[in-house]
Design a protein around this motif. Structure first.
Motif, short mmCIF file in Angstrom:
data_model
loop_
_atom_site.label_atom_id
_atom_site.label_comp_id
_atom_site.label_asym_id
_atom_site.label_seq_id
_atom_site.Cartn_x
_atom_site.Cartn_y
_atom_site.Cartn_z
N GLU A 25 -5.51 -4.82 5.20
CA GLU A 25 -4.46 -5.48 4.45
C GLU A 25 -4.24 -4.89 3.06
O GLU A 25 -3.17 -5.06 2.47
N LEU A 26 -5.24 -4.21 2.55
CA LEU A 26 -5.20 -3.72 1.17
C LEU A 26 -4.01 -2.81 0.90
O LEU A 26 -3.31 -2.97 -0.10
N ALA A 27 -3.75 -1.85 1.79
CA ALA A 27 -2.66 -0.90 1.56
C ALA A 27 -1.31 -1.61 1.49
O ALA A 27 -0.48 -1.30 0.62
N SER A 28 -1.09 -2.58 2.37
CA SER A 28 0.20 -3.28 2.35
C SER A 28 0.32 -4.17 1.11
O SER A 28 1.41 -4.30 0.54
N VAL A 29 -0.77 -4.77 0.66
CA VAL A 29 -0.73 -5.60 -0.54
C VAL A 29 -0.42 -4.74 -1.76
O VAL A 29 0.41 -5.11 -2.59
N ILE A 30 -1.07 -3.58 -1.86
CA ILE A 30 -0.83 -2.68 -3.00
C ILE A 30 0.62 -2.20 -2.98
O ILE A 30 1.28 -2.16 -4.02
N ALA A 31 1.13 -1.84 -1.80
CA ALA A 31 2.52 -1.39 -1.70
C ALA A 31 3.47 -2.50 -2.13
O ALA A 31 4.47 -2.24 -2.83
N ASP A 32 3.18 -3.74 -1.75
CA ASP A 32 4.02 -4.87 -2.13
C ASP A 32 4.00 -5.09 -3.64
O ASP A 32 5.04 -5.31 -4.27
N ILE A 33 2.82 -5.00 -4.23
CA ILE A 33 2.70 -5.17 -5.69
C ILE A 33 3.46 -4.08 -6.42
O ILE A 33 4.20 -4.34 -7.37
N LYS A 34 3.30 -2.82 -5.98
CA LYS A 34 4.02 -1.71 -6.62
C LYS A 34 5.53 -1.89 -6.51
O LYS A 34 6.27 -1.61 -7.46
N ALA A 35 6.00 -2.34 -5.35
CA ALA A 35 7.44 -2.55 -5.16
C ALA A 35 7.95 -3.63 -6.11
O ALA A 35 9.02 -3.46 -6.73
N LYS A 36 7.20 -4.72 -6.25
CA LYS A 36 7.64 -5.79 -7.16
C LYS A 36 7.58 -5.34 -8.61
O LYS A 36 8.44 -5.70 -9.41
N MET A 37 6.57 -4.54 -8.96
CA MET A 37 6.49 -4.03 -10.32
C MET A 37 7.69 -3.14 -10.62
O MET A 37 8.28 -3.22 -11.70
N LYS A 38 8.06 -2.30 -9.66
CA LYS A 38 9.21 -1.42 -9.85
C LYS A 38 10.50 -2.24 -9.95
O LYS A 38 11.35 -1.99 -10.80
N GLN A 39 10.63 -3.25 -9.08
CA GLN A 39 11.82 -4.09 -9.05
C GLN A 39 12.05 -4.79 -10.38
O GLN A 39 13.17 -4.88 -10.87
N PHE A 40 10.98 -5.28 -10.99
CA PHE A 40 11.10 -6.05 -12.22
C PHE A 40 10.79 -5.23 -13.47
O PHE A 40 10.80 -5.77 -14.58
N GLY A 41 10.48 -3.95 -13.31
CA GLY A 41 10.20 -3.09 -14.46
C GLY A 41 8.90 -3.45 -15.16
O GLY A 41 8.79 -3.34 -16.38
N ILE A 42 7.90 -3.86 -14.41
CA ILE A 42 6.61 -4.25 -14.98
C ILE A 42 5.70 -3.03 -15.04
O ILE A 42 5.63 -2.26 -14.09
N THR A 43 5.03 -2.87 -16.16
CA THR A 43 4.07 -1.78 -16.32
C THR A 43 2.65 -2.36 -16.33
O THR A 43 2.48 -3.56 -16.56
N PRO A 44 1.63 -1.51 -16.13
CA PRO A 44 0.26 -2.02 -16.22
C PRO A 44 -0.04 -2.65 -17.57
O PRO A 44 -0.78 -3.63 -17.66
N ALA A 45 0.57 -2.14 -18.63
CA ALA A 45 0.36 -2.71 -19.96
C ALA A 45 0.91 -4.14 -20.03
O ALA A 45 0.35 -4.98 -20.73
N ASP A 46 1.99 -4.42 -19.30
CA ASP A 46 2.54 -5.77 -19.27
C ASP A 46 1.57 -6.77 -18.65
O ASP A 46 1.62 -7.96 -18.93
N LEU A 47 0.69 -6.25 -17.81
CA LEU A 47 -0.28 -7.11 -17.13
C LEU A 47 -1.56 -7.29 -17.93
O LEU A 47 -2.50 -7.90 -17.46
N GLY A 48 -1.58 -6.75 -19.14
CA GLY A 48 -2.74 -6.93 -20.00
C GLY A 48 -3.75 -5.83 -19.89
O GLY A 48 -4.91 -6.01 -20.21
N GLY A 49 -3.34 -4.69 -19.44
CA GLY A 49 -4.29 -3.59 -19.30
C GLY A 49 -3.56 -2.28 -19.15
O GLY A 49 -2.43 -2.13 -19.51
N GLY A 50 -4.19 -1.39 -18.57
CA GLY A 50 -3.68 -0.05 -18.36
C GLY A 50 -4.85 0.78 -17.89
O GLY A 50 -4.79 1.47 -16.91
N ALA A 51 -5.95 0.60 -18.59
CA ALA A 51 -7.18 1.27 -18.17
C ALA A 51 -7.96 0.29 -17.30
O ALA A 51 -8.09 -0.87 -17.63
N PRO A 52 -8.44 0.77 -16.17
CA PRO A 52 -9.21 -0.12 -15.32
C PRO A 52 -10.51 -0.56 -15.98
O PRO A 52 -11.09 0.18 -16.77
N VAL A 53 -10.93 -1.73 -15.66
CA VAL A 53 -12.19 -2.26 -16.18
C VAL A 53 -13.24 -2.07 -15.09
O VAL A 53 -13.12 -2.62 -14.01
#
Length: 102
Positions: A25-53
């Motif tokens: 399920e992981l690949a489809s979940v990641i693809a869905d998240i990336k699509a929604k981020m692109k659709q709404f113009g969300i960046t990793p920085a908008d999510l409170g990060g950018g560098a993985p923890v």
């Protein structure tokens, strides 16, 4: 009634199946998240990060800007903690760090 060994074998089998399902399920979940981020113009920085923890630990603080330049071009921010050897040498010689300020 099932024995402890049988129950442990069943539990291990179920955990292996759960991990396989998660990976499937992981690949489809990641693809869905990336699509929604692109659709709404969300960046990793908008999510409170950018560098993985890593490992659930906080990310390292960004380095401070240097305030001093040593005789051989070494840089030091002048923060708390152990002073670099060149700073200790300058202070031991009775000189002031003001002459090394950037």
């Amino acid at each position: 009634m099932a024995t402890y060994s049988e129950l442990m074998a069943q539990a291990q089998n179920l955990m292996a199946q759960a991990e396989q399902a998660r990976k499937a399920e992981l690949a489809s979940v990641i693809a869905d998240i990336k699509a929604k981020m692109k659709q709404f113009g969300i960046t990793p920085a908008d999510l409170g990060g950018g560098a993985p923890v890593a490992g659930g630990k906080r990310a390292a603080k960004p380095a401070s800007a240097p305030k001093y330049r040593g005789p051989n071009g070494e840089l030091w921010a002048g923060g708390p903690g152990r002073k670099p050897q060149w700073v200790r040498d300058v202070l031991a010689a009775g000189k002031s760090l003001d002459s090394y300020r950037i």
